[in-house]
Design a protein around this motif. Sequence first.
Motif, mmCIF file in Angstrom:
data_model
loop_
_atom_site.group_PDB
_atom_site.id
_atom_site.type_symbol
_atom_site.label_atom_id
_atom_site.label_comp_id
_atom_site.label_asym_id
_atom_site.label_seq_id
_atom_site.Cartn_x
_atom_site.Cartn_y
_atom_site.Cartn_z
ATOM 1 N N SER A 171 7.429 -6.425 2.209
ATOM 2 C CA SER A 171 7.771 -6.817 0.845
ATOM 3 C C SER A 171 6.762 -7.834 0.368
ATOM 4 O O SER A 171 6.276 -8.642 1.152
ATOM 5 C CB SER A 171 9.158 -7.438 0.795
ATOM 6 N N GLU A 172 6.447 -7.755 -0.889
ATOM 7 C CA GLU A 172 5.477 -8.680 -1.443
ATOM 8 C C GLU A 172 6.061 -9.242 -2.725
ATOM 9 O O GLU A 172 6.674 -8.509 -3.496
ATOM 10 C CB GLU A 172 4.196 -7.903 -1.742
ATOM 11 N N SER A 226 10.561 -9.106 -5.796
ATOM 12 C CA SER A 226 10.123 -8.668 -4.478
ATOM 13 C C SER A 226 9.875 -7.163 -4.570
ATOM 14 O O SER A 226 10.731 -6.415 -5.009
ATOM 15 C CB SER A 226 11.231 -8.975 -3.473
ATOM 16 N N SER A 241 3.627 1.345 -3.352
ATOM 17 C CA SER A 241 4.745 0.436 -3.630
ATOM 18 C C SER A 241 5.945 1.244 -4.067
ATOM 19 O O SER A 241 5.826 2.413 -4.441
ATOM 20 C CB SER A 241 4.356 -0.543 -4.732
#
Length: 160
Positions: free
Chosen positions: A90-91, A128, A145
């Motif tokens: 997760s970014e 997130s 993503s």
Amino acid sequence: MAMNGKITTWFKEKGFGFIKDENGDNRYFHVIKVANPELIKKDAAVTFEPTTNNKGLSAYAVKVVPESKYIYIAGERLKLTSIKSYVVFSEEVPASTRIDKENAVLSVGALMNSIKPKTAAKPGEMRSLKKLAITTFQGTTLIFSEDEIDVDATVKLLKV
């Protein structure tokens, strides 16, 4: 020394069939010698260990090669056998970040997301974003993503 071949005949009721090997010879095989019998069907590609029995040429340690060698992720065609590893992470990204429409190959998921009414993001708000990074044996890393793909469904495909 493993060989490649193709199932030419398969008698499901009797549990045996024949494989044409890479030299063009027919080899007998029995279902109990097959690692993944649920995939047996005529014309399926196989790998096997060649041997001979009292009836002639035969094959053991037979593996049927699964058909879907490729998976498609957000328009990228990936060969399953070239995937070395993958990781889901997760970014934190600014909430206002959307896919760069110029450079992204839009998948159905992304199109659906862009149709949904967007909630106005406050400046500086973060969200997130789940991402999937796939590394190939060629040393390429592809990152997708959850805006582009269904990460969980894609991971299921990778675990085959």
